[in-house]
Design a protein around this motif. Structure first.
Motif, PDB file in Angstrom:
ATOM      1  N   SER A  73     -42.899  61.627 114.056  1.00 61.91           N
ATOM      2  CA  SER A  73     -43.972  61.104 115.232  1.00 61.91           C
ATOM      3  C   SER A  73     -43.514  59.558 115.733  1.00 61.91           C
ATOM      4  O   SER A  73     -43.730  59.020 116.758  1.00 61.91           O
ATOM      5  N   TRP A  74     -43.253  58.822 114.473  1.00 59.87           N
ATOM      6  CA  TRP A  74     -42.866  57.507 114.714  1.00 59.87           C
ATOM      7  C   TRP A  74     -41.564  57.261 115.475  1.00 59.87           C
ATOM      8  O   TRP A  74     -41.489  56.137 116.174  1.00 59.87           O
ATOM      9  N   THR A  75     -40.511  58.252 115.435  1.00 57.35           N
ATOM     10  CA  THR A  75     -39.319  57.981 115.856  1.00 57.35           C
ATOM     11  C   THR A  75     -38.863  58.693 117.136  1.00 57.35           C
ATOM     12  O   THR A  75     -38.054  58.254 117.825  1.00 57.35           O
ATOM     13  N   THR A  76     -39.694  59.729 117.391  1.00 59.06           N
ATOM     14  CA  THR A  76     -39.264  60.801 118.299  1.00 59.06           C
ATOM     15  C   THR A  76     -39.470  59.878 119.607  1.00 59.06           C
ATOM     16  O   THR A  76     -38.208  60.159 120.478  1.00 59.06           O
ATOM     17  N   GLY A  77     -40.422  59.342 120.089  1.00 59.83           N
ATOM     18  CA  GLY A  77     -40.484  58.511 121.315  1.00 59.83           C
ATOM     19  C   GLY A  77     -39.651  57.286 121.691  1.00 59.83           C
ATOM     20  O   GLY A  77     -39.813  56.879 122.840  1.00 59.83           O
TER      21      GLY A  77
END
Length: 313
Positions: free
Chosen positions: A154-158
């Motif tokens: 979640s922290w790195t996907t975007g």
């Protein structure tokens, strides 16, 4: 879409800074707004910080639900810190300028933290779905390793997507007015200052918004439709009430955050009103981080007990 005609290169004046107008239309309330937002910022830092602290310290709050809540509270602190300090500085010293680099950085972090919040809210809904619909498989499905992987994702996907989106927007030529009628560097107020056709940029904005806002929102709706269906099948009224209570706090945050974000980023650009956008932005950048700890603590007995332990210490 921005239908401004592209100006000749000789007539373009490269802008090196923007002016965040914020709440300049309310000159007599500047210090009142400064005090109000300072109090709100303090409440957000203290309340979300407390939630993060007790979920790490209290042994009774070591389940995946509280692991996600701790990450969500930490995220809210990061999210609000990208906008409120600058707003407070502008209200306090009336110097509203922001450099091109600082505005790009602010937009990028707002987009990254906003997309992370969408994904984390979807994960929290999935956690509740597994808890209620597959309780026997819950320890296996939501083990600690899986939770860490989901949160890290979640922290790195975007990050990469939002960096590219920010780069594309700030690669546009800006000319004429440098005044942003907003309290932070949001996408549509910045695009209004760009010279030439912004159709490609707006298309990218709507595509990314569909991926990071609508898809998680639809997944949350799907999870809760199954959750409600399973809750209604429970034989005991007490069990149904307890299950609804577990989900209602998260659902309130979802409605507050996604409702304002969807209206802001997915309605046609022709219907964008600068005043309405500012009010809606306050919902997902300020009010959600402020209400999140209140909603989760007031409706959760375990959190209240942990708070009492912390206060006693």
């Amino acid at each position: 879409m921005n239908h401004q005609q592209i100006l000749p290169v000789d007539n373009l004046t490269e802008l090196m800074e923007f002016v965040l107008l914020g709440f300049v239309a309310m000159p007599h309330f500047q210090w009142f707004l400064f005090g109000l937002f300072l109090i709100i910022y303090t409440i957000i830092l203290m309340s979300n910080g407390t939630i993060f602290l007790i979920t790490k310290m209290d042994s009774a709050l070591q389940s995946p639900m509280y692991f996600f809540l701790a990450n969500f509270s930490f995220l809210e602190i990061c999210y609000v810190s990208t906008t409120l300090p600058r707003m407070l500085m502008n209200l306090g010293n009336q110097r509203r300028t922001i450099s091109l680099g600082a505005s790009a950085a602010q937009m990028c972090f707002v987009l990254i933290f906003g997309s992370t919040e969408c994904l984390l809210l979807a994960l929290m809904a999935y956690d509740r779905h597994v808890t209620i619909c597959n309780p026997l498989h819950y320890p296996l499905v939501m083990n600690h390793r899986v939770c860490i992987q989901l949160v890290t994702g979640s922290w790195t996907t975007g990050i990469q997507v939002m960096i590219v989106q920010t780069y594309q927007i700030f690669s546009l030529p800006f000319c004429g007015s440098n005044q942003i009628n907003h309290f932070f560097c949001d996408i549509f107020p910045i695009l209004k200052l760009a010279c030439g056709d912004t159709f490609v940029n707006e298309t990218l904005v709507y595509t990314v918004a569909m991926l990071f806002v609508m898809v998680p929102f639809l997944l949350i709706l799907g999870s809760y439709s199954k959750i409600i269906s399973n809750i209604l099948k429970l034989p005991s009224a007490t069990s149904r009430a307890k299950a609804f209570s577990t989900c209602s706090s998260h659902l309130m945050v979802v409605v507050l955050f996604f409702g304002s974000a969807i209206i802001t980023y997915l309605r046609p650009n022709t219907r964008h009103s600068e005043g309405t956008d500012k009010v809606l932005s306050l919902f997902y950048t300020v009010l959600t981080p402020m209400f999140n700890p209140m909603i989760h603590s007031l409706r959760n007995k375990d959190v209240i007990i942990a708070l009492r332990k912390l206060l006693c210490k």
